[in-house]
Motif scaffolding. Structure first.
Motif: not given
Length: 219
Positions: A189-216
């Motif tokens: 999540e810290a890496e995601m925040l870094r990307r947001v602060k650099l101006g990257e779009s939320l759609a790109a940052v919170m991609s499909a990988n976000y939904e599966t981040m917790l998958d075992r």
């Protein structure tokens, strides 16, 4: 144990809840929130179980043994079983808990004497507050035994973390893996925040990988 507590205290309940989710371990104690001296607390549980007066012979005034046994690094956890019509914690207990150095108190139900808890500096998490005394209404069944808090079983020595988002319980035998997963989640999540602060779009940052981040992962 102190290393575990320090690592837990560096996290927030959301990251730990996500780690518990990813491991298939229930741990979020819903309906309990900070009501006095809102600060993050982390420590190992000293438990108390309360029952209706008349159902057992009370060995002592409720919660006193737990308070006397508490110390820095411990959290008193009171199983009040969701009762909101009567307090399961009060002002003299708050004074004793502060004197013992306990990290804080978590009550699954109502408490009272909030002004005193705030004055003494006790961090108190509970469902609500009421002025109604426990006398002749609820008593202590036992302490330092397994209890149920908001549907979650808590054993003495389990790890408790509480902050502005709520309360989570980590079984002591799972603490190493929960901390490892939670710290990994925080790093991602810290890496995601870094990307947001650099101006990257939320759609790109919170991609499909976000939904599966917790998958075992399969063993």
């Amino acid at each position: 144990m102190s290393d575990h507590r320090e690592r837990l205290a560096a996290l927030d309940t959301c990251a730990v809840s996500d780690a518990l989710d990813s491991l298939g371990v229930p741990g979020a104690a819903l309906g309990i929130h900070a009501i006095a001296n809102d600060r993050r607390i982390a420590g190992t549980a000293i438990t108390v179980d309360l029952v209706e007066a008349g159902t057992t012979t009370a060995p002592r005034h409720l919660c006193t043994a737990a308070v006397d046994a508490s110390a820095p690094g411990t959290v008193i956890v009171v199983a009040h079983h969701g009762r909101t019509h009567v307090a399961g914690w009060g002002g003299v207990l708050s004074a004793g808990a502060v004197a013992s150095g306990t990290e804080g108190v978590v009550v699954d139900g109502a408490v009272r004497d909030l002004d005193e808890a705030r004055q003494f500096g006790l961090t108190l998490y509970a469902a609500t507050s009421v002025p109604v005394t426990a006398r002749k209404r609820v008593v202590e069944r036992d302490w330092n035994v397994p209890v149920e808090i908001a549907g979650i079983t808590v054993h003495p020595g389990d790890y408790i973390l509480a902050d502005g988002s709520g309360v989570v319980i980590v079984p002591r035998e799972r603490i190493d893996e929960v901390l490892t997963v939670a710290e990994s989640i925080v790093a991602k999540e810290a890496e995601m925040l870094r990307r947001v602060k650099l101006g990257e779009s939320l759609a790109a940052v919170m991609s499909a990988n976000y939904e599966t981040m917790l998958d075992r992962k399969a063993p």
